[in-house]
Design an enzyme around this catalytic site. Structure first.
Site, mmCIF file in Angstrom:
data_model
loop_
_atom_site.group_PDB
_atom_site.id
_atom_site.type_symbol
_atom_site.label_atom_id
_atom_site.label_comp_id
_atom_site.label_asym_id
_atom_site.label_seq_id
_atom_site.Cartn_x
_atom_site.Cartn_y
_atom_site.Cartn_z
ATOM 1 N N ASP A 40 0.824 -1.204 0.000
ATOM 2 C CA ASP A 40 0.000 0.000 0.000
ATOM 3 C C ASP A 40 0.862 1.260 0.000
ATOM 4 O OD1 ASP A 40 -1.996 1.862 0.278
ATOM 5 O OD2 ASP A 40 -3.080 0.736 1.803
ATOM 6 N N ASP A 41 0.807 2.001 -1.083
ATOM 7 C CA ASP A 41 1.533 3.277 -1.204
ATOM 8 C C ASP A 41 3.050 3.098 -1.303
ATOM 9 O OD1 ASP A 41 -1.029 4.221 -0.812
ATOM 10 O OD2 ASP A 41 -0.564 5.440 0.961
ATOM 11 N N CYS A 73 -6.162 3.860 -3.134
ATOM 12 C CA CYS A 73 -6.333 2.491 -2.616
ATOM 13 C C CYS A 73 -7.532 1.725 -3.170
ATOM 14 C CB CYS A 73 -6.449 2.548 -1.100
ATOM 15 S SG CYS A 73 -4.992 3.213 -0.281
ATOM 16 N N ARG A 90 -7.594 -1.370 -6.103
ATOM 17 C CA ARG A 90 -7.934 -2.755 -5.726
ATOM 18 C C ARG A 90 -9.079 -3.294 -6.573
ATOM 19 N NH1 ARG A 90 -5.339 -3.033 -0.369
ATOM 20 N NH2 ARG A 90 -4.178 -1.128 -0.712
ATOM 21 N N LYS A 104 -5.415 -5.782 4.059
ATOM 22 C CA LYS A 104 -6.324 -4.639 3.900
ATOM 23 C C LYS A 104 -7.229 -4.857 2.698
ATOM 24 C CE LYS A 104 -6.096 0.152 2.378
ATOM 25 N NZ LYS A 104 -5.300 1.391 2.313
ATOM 26 N N HIS A 107 -10.541 -3.032 1.736
ATOM 27 C CA HIS A 107 -10.857 -1.689 1.220
ATOM 28 C C HIS A 107 -11.746 -1.664 -0.026
ATOM 29 C CE1 HIS A 107 -9.311 2.711 1.557
ATOM 30 N NE2 HIS A 107 -10.583 2.537 1.881
ATOM 31 N N SER A 116 -8.327 1.567 5.367
ATOM 32 C CA SER A 116 -6.988 2.091 5.642
ATOM 33 C C SER A 116 -6.712 2.238 7.139
ATOM 34 C CB SER A 116 -6.786 3.445 4.954
ATOM 35 O OG SER A 116 -6.810 3.285 3.561
ATOM 36 N N HIS A 128 1.354 2.123 4.091
ATOM 37 C CA HIS A 128 0.423 3.250 4.213
ATOM 38 C C HIS A 128 0.644 3.906 5.576
ATOM 39 C CE1 HIS A 128 -3.489 5.312 4.545
ATOM 40 N NE2 HIS A 128 -3.655 5.115 3.258
ATOM 41 N N ASP A 143 -0.306 -0.738 -4.707
ATOM 42 C CA ASP A 143 -1.622 -0.257 -5.157
ATOM 43 C C ASP A 143 -1.599 1.125 -5.792
ATOM 44 O OD1 ASP A 143 -1.217 1.201 -2.792
ATOM 45 O OD2 ASP A 143 -3.316 1.117 -2.213
ATOM 46 N N ASN A 144 -0.588 1.912 -5.461
ATOM 47 C CA ASN A 144 -0.449 3.252 -6.058
ATOM 48 C C ASN A 144 0.903 3.829 -5.643
ATOM 49 O OD1 ASN A 144 -2.788 3.760 -3.604
ATOM 50 N ND2 ASN A 144 -0.875 4.884 -3.410
ATOM 51 N N LYS A 160 1.138 9.413 -5.229
ATOM 52 C CA LYS A 160 -0.249 9.043 -4.908
ATOM 53 C C LYS A 160 -1.214 10.207 -5.137
ATOM 54 C CE LYS A 160 -2.932 7.513 -0.882
ATOM 55 N NZ LYS A 160 -2.843 6.859 0.430
HETATM 56 MG MG MG Z 1 -2.711 2.965 -1.423
#
Ligand code: MG
Length: 449
Positions: free
Chosen positions: A12-13, A52, A56, A105, A107, A130, A199, A251-252, A272
């Site tokens: 994540d991130d 996020c 996904r 996670k 989300h 998150s 994240h 994810d980003n 992001k």
């Molecule tokens: Mg993310």
């Protein structure tokens, strides 16, 4: 022949440059580097949203987030989620007799009808959104976060803990993952491991505190890398190496306004939440000994949406015929077939429901829009959440082959390219809609919520 196991590790991130072989500075990722050395890594891999939830949704459905009704980030006060009618990779594989699990996670909606058990997963353990969606000011100093309920830790459909110790999450997800692999060693399985980290707020177990020279962010990535090593180690120990495709990506792009606690997009602009490459281009590694040649590096444009049809092709599952799947089967590229080219003539950068940029080959056309810029932003501190500066970009054409940092607008020199990309943008507006021009797409199958 038994169909292969599929493992997707989704961080994540984590920014493009936050893996050793992608240029990480101040920390090491020996397991990810080894995974890349034993398989293929991509330098032109795009996620379909710089945030996020929509990223996904695209990963699991193989479709643009706007098409499946998840263009924006979901929050605890929302009652919505990924529509039950959408078909996920887990549902595709469950049809083929796979054991399926997600640890981490989710989300994509936190109410029972949207949780993983309603989307093809047999098992779920993790936090449903998150880790900063909490009223705990030590975890999120943004006053707006005060409206959130405490974070639940969910097992199947039950809340088993409130505000779990986040320093233990990476380890706990990993232990669940290894246990799942061991329990299903005799049958095909699909393991989806969407880490809560890195994240913000960042947490790391004691073992990895001060492990890196990059501070807490580096420590967190090193623990994720340890987790990758545990997964690969379990596969090897159980003799499943050559029966398992393992994919790793993020994810980003990095959350740059978090400063030292955010990652790095390396040579790419912004991160992001932006439609520059830093928001969409992420590290991506795939490994399957015996099927994917070792040590490949591909600069072909591929996307997270391609995983759905590629996995379908590998396991011999029929793709749904009643709907558009935007992803393409990229197995010729993944398996290193000579001369294999990107199947994408065009890629659309949406955020959230606005068409902000169009990519075709080396050309990327930004359509006029405002965006959150790191240039001039107020960077986060321990007690301040950070605020981006609002910036604007006009119609701008970038040549990503010679200018991957998107610094020099060459639209005046290439009016015919601008015209071609504007026509492609119009096709997207017709099909997927565009909030900037007030258009509703005819190909949106789950309504935007
Ligand atoms: Mg993310």
């Amino acid at each position: 022949m038994r169909p292969p196991n599929i493992v997707i590790i989704f961080t994540d991130d984590q920014g493009y440059a936050d893996v050793g072989v992608y240029g990480a500075v101040g920390f090491e990722t020996p397991h990810l580097d080894q995974m890349a050395a034993e398989g293929i890594r991509f330098t032109n891999f795009l996620v379909s949203s710089p945030a996020c939830s929509p990223s996904r949704a695209a990963l699991l459905t193989g479709s643009y987030p706007v098409r499946v009704g998840i263009p924006n980030v979901l929050f605890p006060h929302h009652n919505i989620g990924l529509a039950p009618e959408e078909i996920t990779i887990a549902e595709l594989l469950k049809e083929k007799g796979y054991a399926t699990a997600v640890f981490g996670k989710w989300h994509l909606g936190h109410h029972p009808e949207h949780l993983p058990l309603s989307h093809g997963f047999d098992e779920y353990f993790g936090i449903p959104y998150s880790n900063d969606m909490t009223p705990d000011v030590s975890k999120n100093p943004n006053p707006a976060a005060q409206r959130h309920p405490p974070i639940p830790l969910v097992e199947q459909l039950e809340v088993i803990e409130i505000e779990p110790d986040q320093s233990q999450l990476t380890r706990r997800y990993t232990e669940r993952a290894v246990d799942f692999i061991e329990r299903n060693r005799e049958r095909p399985f699909f393991l989806y491991l969407p880490h809560t980290m890195p994240h913000m707020p960042l947490f790391v177990s004691e073992r990895f505190q001060d492990a890196s020279e990059r501070g807490l962010y580096g420590d967190v990535i090193m623990e994720i890398d340890w987790s990758v090593g545990e997964i690969l180690g379990a596969l090897e120990r159980l003799g499943l190496d050559e029966q398992t495709l393992v994919l790793f990506t993020s994810d980003n792009g990095p959350w740059l306004v978090k400063g030292e606690n955010g990652g790095s997009a390396g040579p790419f602009r912004e991160g992001k939440g932006s439609s520059f490459e830093g928001g969409h281009r992420v590290p991506a590694i795939m490994r399957w000994p015996g099927q994917i040649p070792a040590g490949l590096v591909s600069d072909e444009l591929v996307t997270a949406m391609d995983i759905f049809p590629t996995v379908a092709g590998i396991v011999g599952a029929e793709l749904p015929t009643d709907r558009v799947i935007d992803g393409k089967d990229i197995w010729p590229i993944v398996s290193g077939q000579p001369g294999a080219k990107t199947p994408h003539d065009v890629f659309y950068y949406y955020w959230p429901s606005a068409l902000r940029a169009v990519r075709s080959g080396k050309w990327k056309l930004h359509l006029p829009h405002t965006y959150n810029s790191i240039e001039g932003a107020q960077i986060a501190t321990e007690t301040f959440h950070g605020i981006y500066r609002q910036a604007e970009i006009g119609l701008s054409l970038f040549d990503l082959e010679t200018d991957r940092g998107e610094t020099t607008d060459v639209s005046a020199e290439h009016p015919e390219v601008v015209e071609r990309l504007l026509a492609l943008a119009e096709e997207a507006r017709e099909e997927l809609g565009d909030s900037l021009t007030g258009r509703t797409g005819t190909g949106v199958r789950s309504p935007a919520q």
